[in-house]
Design an enzyme around this catalytic site. Structure first.
Site: not given
Ligand SMILES: Nc1ncnc2c1ncn2[C@@H]1O[C@H](COP(=O)(O)OP(=O)(O)O)[C@@H](O)[C@H]1O
Ligand SMILES: [Mg+2]
Lengths: 508, 362
Positions: B104, B197, B249
């Site tokens: 921007y 995680e 995981d």
């Protein structure tokens, strides 16, 4: 015997054409309006242009009935500044079928003394009103005739005749007839016809006042006329048994050797000798003594003999590139125009010339297909486009090859002029596919398309170049500004030189 | 307690100098009336190599040249110079910005970017040219992860300069943002880093006082870790000498989260100092599903496809990768970190964690 009690009867040409009026373009009320205007306008052109007169044609269609919709009675008045018609011929010219001044072999719009007379006949049949013809050849007198056609006998009936003084030595013709028609339906085609007429005849002033009083003016853009056609003899390749018989009937020649030289286009003594030898006719045979089967044999031999010179084109009156260009510029105001006149050529002994123009942008609307304007002997053809060989050719071309995409504003104009236009049907709205003619059309279209392609790619290049420059102008100063700031310099580098060099590159 | 190799201040000075030199090179070419060009390493696929020595992806020798004489390069060069100018201002005034912010900001200078991808790309170009990361010039991504543990830091950003904070001060952890990334490490009693995680487990570990019981600094990754987090983990490892253990995981995607911390990604081949080659993937492994009888799901097609890709990936050459990939393939199962809850909420901390750390040579 009873069986033979069928009635055999002869009908007059007037009767015949009335019964077959769709052939002449008077099939329905809308078409009738269109054809009546077209026939009278074309007679006016034939009475001006070939005689070296810059045409001024005024057309007025009026109606007493209120409202716009539906069929009603109209009065059609067409005035020109043409040669006029000698007083004695006026009744015959307008009220007798197959009476024409155009049987000679040269390019003209009308041909058999049919068109104008048909309009008058149609008017008479539908309204039972006479036609009024005012004409002067520029003599001291102006003649005004009120006429009707005796349909059964194909003769004019003179209802009234007035004579006026012509101090101003005006010459021209005014025809005023009543007819039933449907202008509301005919209007788009009528206006299209007039606009295209203005394209192909930019040396004419055409004014049209429609039943509502709306004025359409097509103004003259050039004041030179196409070269007038010279009258010519028939070319042996184009002669049929009927024509040959007619010539034999009138000839004064005593030998076939003289006969061939006297009556046929570009046949000299040497060619005549070689031809007669080829055909197996003695040079001194009397043409009038030829038996019917010998006439047929002679026609066959004329068609098959390869030693005739091709017809020359002096009997033609093409527009010429300058006039064609002027017509296109005047009516379409295109951004780009290219025109070409092909070399004269012939099919079956009939000389013809193809002229092609292409217009891009301006008033040409963008469309999926290219816009096609067809002309035959300077007459626009506004019906039955899809059956025309021009259309087939246009569709067969790979336009992308020339940088043209669907949706671009492109118009193609194809003009064929000939002593005998190869019509596809009696309706005279479609050109037939004659290989000699098609080849010229295709090559002509390719030629102008190539020119447009070159223009468009140049335009694209310039556009890209402009974009390139604008990139420099936009970004180079930014690079200078921020690099100077980063480097902690007060002064921004002077990039004027670099910008100038970028521009110079543009011009080269 | 080891000192920071390069203090934040020195680092800043170095980055500023690089930016100024970049600007000067262009300035100088323009002054000499030459359309300037920029030469930088190519980031195209055919110039990205895995370096076994560095244990990460790096760029080869191929260079590309951006020249202002080429119309197509003008705009990116202008964007690049502006970007360099803009981040120079940021860094010099010690302000930070985000990728979105930068996009921007360009508009105020009439430097057009079609979209944020384009401006992100230019930032990546600048990283490549300068050989440093966007965090070095104070541009940060949106997403933030967190850290918790006994580490005292000292801020270097304006207004906080000199202030110290112990990273156990807030029970939710402290966000790893620009201020923390540029902070100096003062002292710690931790002897390891445990990166996790998922947020749920991160919170559980704090509640179970893992940081005390295992003397660990806990880092929450939030899925694929942002670059500033990877950079922060690297600093913990390099500056403080702490070993790093990563828990994810048990599936190909979790495995890859650990891998990117260890060996980096191909996308970031142009920057160094984001990887922690000695970090270890500590679980959950495929083999754990078997040995701990964890509740599991069947591998899906895309999981299997991903495993095949990883098998061909040079980063996955050694162990435990090959072993675990093959186990995944054999058992066709995957599971989440939370699967340990089957044995009670604290089982993972009480049993699994100590065992695994021991296995890994603690
Ligand atoms: N406006 C006119 N000016 C001069 N002559 C005309 C005009 N209209 C018609 N004629 C004459 O009348 C003849 C018959 O016209 P028309 O029936 O239209 O047949 P065509 O045009 O085929 O000859 C023309 O050959 C021409 O000699
Ligand atoms: Mg006529």
């Amino acid at each position: 015997m009873e069986i033979i009690s069928q009635v055999f009867q002869e009908i007059s040409p007037a009767d015949f054409f009335y019964r077959n009026r769709e052939i002449a373009g008077f099939a329905n009320p809308a078409r009738a309006i269109f054809s009546a205007i077209r026939e009278l306008v074309e007679n006016s052109f034939d009475a001006t242009e070939p005689l070296g007169i810059l045409p001024d044609i005024y057309i007025r269609l009026s109606s007493n009935n209120e409202g716009e919709e539906g069929e009603k009675i109209y009065v059609l008045r067409v005035r020109d500044n043409g040669s006029g018609i000698p007083a004695d011929y006026i009744p015959l010219a307008f009220c007798q079928f197959l009476f024409s001044s155009k049987y000679r072999l040269k390019q003209s719009r009308g041909t058999f003394g049919l068109g104008g007379t048909m309009a008058i006949l149609y008017g008479q049949i539908t309204t039972n009103k006479p036609v009024k013809v005012i004409s002067s050849t520029g003599s001291q007198k102006i003649y005004e005739y009120t006429l009707m056609i005796d349909i059964e006998r194909n003769r004019p009936i003179i209802l009234d005749r007035k004579i006026y003084e012509n101090d101003a030595r005006w010459h021209g013709t005014i025809v005023e007839l009543s007819l039933e028609g449907d202008y509301a339906k005919a209007m788009p085609k009528v206006l299209e016809y007039l606009k295209q007429t203005a394209i192909a005849n930019p040396y004419a002033n055409i004014t049209f006042v429609d039943p509502r009083g709306r004025l359409y003016k097509f103004e003259r853009a050039v004041s030179n006329l196409p070269p007038p056609p010279k009258e010519t003899l028939p070319h042996p390749h184009g002669v049929d048994v009927e024509t040959l018989s007619r010539i034999i009937r009138v000839t004064r020649c005593k030998t076939l050797l003289d006969f061939m030289q006297e009556h046929f286009h570009r046949v000299g003594r040497h060619t005549a000798k070689r031809f007669l030898d080829f055909a197996g006719f003695p040079e001194d045979a009397d043409p009038k003594k030829l038996k019917p089967e010998e006439v047929v044999k002679l026609v066959q031999a004329m068609k098959n003999f390869n030693g005739f010179f091709p017809p020359d084109a002096s009997c033609l009156s093409p527009l010429g590139e300058e006039i064609l260009r002027a017509g296109i510029l005047k009516e379409l105001e295109p951004e780009f125009v290219a025109v070409t006149q092909r070399k004269p050529s012939a099919y079956s002994g009939h000389p013809f010339i193809v002229e092609v123009g292409i217009a891009y942008g301006g008033k040409v609307p963008p469309a999926e297909d290219v816009l096609l304007y067809r002309f035959a002997n300077k007459i626009p053809l506004v019906y039955d486009e899809s059956g025309d060989v021009c259309w087939r050719i246009i569709k067969s071309i790979n336009w992308r090859k020339y940088g043209l995409m669907p949706g671009m504003p492109v118009a193609i104009l194809i003009h064929i002029c000939s002593t005998k236009i190869p019509w596809k049907t009696v309706g005279k709205e479609m050109i037939a596919d004659r290989p000699e003619v098609s080849r010229e059309i295709l090559n002509g279209v390719r030629e102008v398309a190539r020119k447009l392609g070159t223009y468009l790619s140049r335009k694209e290049r310039i556009k890209r170049e402009k974009a390139r420059i604008s990139f420099f102008v936009k970004y180079l100063p930014k690079i200078a500004e921020f690099s100077a700031k980063l480097a902690g310099k007060e002064k921004i580098p002077n990039i004027e030189d670099l910008l100038r060099r970028a521009r110079r590159f543009e011009e080269s | 307690m080891r000192r920071v190799s390069l203090t934040a201040k020195e680092k800043r000075r170095e980055v500023l100098a690089k930016l100024e030199k970049f600007g000067y090179d262009l300035y100088d070419q323009l002054e000499r009336g030459i359309l300037p060009d920029i030469i930088m390493p190519s980031r195209s696929i055919d110039n990205i190599y895995y370096s076994p020595e560095l244990r990460q992806y790096t760029l080869g020798d191929k260079k590309i040249r951006r020249s202002a004489s080429n119309i197509r390069h003008l705009r990116p060069i202008a964007q690049l110079v502006w970007m360099a100018y803009f981040v120079h201002e940021l860094t010099a005034s010690q302000k930070t910005s985000t990728l979105r912010d930068v996009f921007y900001s360009a508009q105020a200078y009439d430097i057009p970017f079609k979209n944020q991808d384009e401006s992100d790309d230019i930032i990546t170009d600048l990283e490549t040219i300068l050989g440093c990361t966007r965090e070095d010039f104070n541009v940060f991504p949106e997403e933030r992860s967190a850290v918790f543990g006994d580490l005292t830091i000292e801020y270097t950003i304006p207004n906080y300069e000199g202030k110290r904070l112990n990273l156990t001060s807030h029970p939710d952890g402290v966000m790893i943002g620009p201020a923390l990334t540029s902070a100096e490490f003062i002292e710690t009693n931790a002897d390891k880093v445990i990166a996790i995680e998922k947020g749920g487990l991160f919170t559980r570990f704090i509640e179970e006082r893992v940081h005390e019981r295992f003397k660990a600094i806990l880092v929450f990754l939030g899925g694929q870790a942002p670059r500033s987090t990877r950079y922060f983990i690297r600093r913990l490892n390099q500056e403080l000498g702490l070993p790093v253990y990563v828990f994810t995981d048990a599936d190909p995607w979790g495995m890859h989260i650990a891998m990117v911390i260890i060996s980096g990604s191909a996308n970031a081949a142009h920057v160094k100092e984001l990887t922690t080659p000695d970090a270890k993937w500590a679980g959950v492994w495929a083999s754990d599903i078997v040995s701990y009888k964890l509740p599991s799901d069947k591998l899906e097609d895309i999981d299997v496809k991903r495993l095949h890709e990883l098998l061909r990936d040079p980063r996955y050459k050694g162990e435990p990768w090959q072993r675990e990939i093959n186990t995944f393939m054999r058992i066709q199962k995957k599971c989440e970190l939370e699967a340990f809850s089957r044995y009670g909420l604290t089982h993972i901390v009480d049993k699994y964690l100590p065992q695994r750390l021991k296995d890994l040579g603690e």
